[in-house]
Scaffold this motif. Sequence first.
Motif: not given
Length: 303
Positions: A121-129
């Motif tokens: 979800d957006r709490y964890h999200r980045s391009d890397e994740t």
Amino acid sequence: MQKPESELDGLHLLLTYRCTFECDHCFVWSSPRQGGTMTLDQIEQILRQARELGTVESIYYEGGEPFLYYAILVKGLEMAVDLGFQTGIVSNAYWATSQRDALEWLRPLAGMIQDLSISDDRYHRSDETDRQIQNAIAAACALGIPIGKIGVAQPEVTNAAVSGGRLPRGESEVMYRGRAAERLVSRATLRPWEQFTECPHENLRDPGRVHVDPFGNVHVCQGISLGNLFQTPLREIWEAYDPDAHPITGPLVAGGPVELVNRYELPHAESYADACHLCYRARLSLRAAFPNALAPDQVYGNP
């Protein structure tokens, strides 16, 4: 004394409170600095007690981030499988830095686990994740490991859902307890406190599954302890559990967080983000009165 009608069939082991992330919505205040991790001896003791209870069918390892203690996780899974339990894991997939690497992380687990749930979800999200999650999914599929995603909506999306909208597929609403009660409430639509007359997320009367943390606390909801299985066997804790007599679940099953506030004549605001928000704030006020029932410190933001 009114016993739960259902049997306890699942234990979720919080292998560690430590995590690679420090998410705003985390129930248990996990972070890279958080303390509390199970040892193999403790896992063995918990599994033995689960076996002796006779009704537990599944064991989940979660946290925090259980892959931080990979050798202990793998051995804990092996012990659970040897005792006849079905097993699962909840992870954020930080370890899946490439698909090849993810295959090596997951290969020892193939055939042992019935579910690998990935936080997405957006709490964890980045391009890397995003890449890590896709690597984990691809590796799990290649190894025949069943995989799913766990997602929590942003406060604004939750607000819309409460007003009659729909949550995106695969996402659940924010529950404003733990760190979310501190960091996300400013983005929530507040509602009158008198509305929260039931617990909408946990079946406190017939829980079916509980969480066990590294200190032995048996959580019917994160931060509401039924006892400590390192001090009292799980069988005795479960047999003694009377939802109506417990100092915290008693008011909650009778009338939700509103009754918890009224029963103990607690000060309160006029509005809250949800039932969890009111309940969590009430429990913070009650910790000194019920330190064993409202434990451990980690779940209340005090590592």
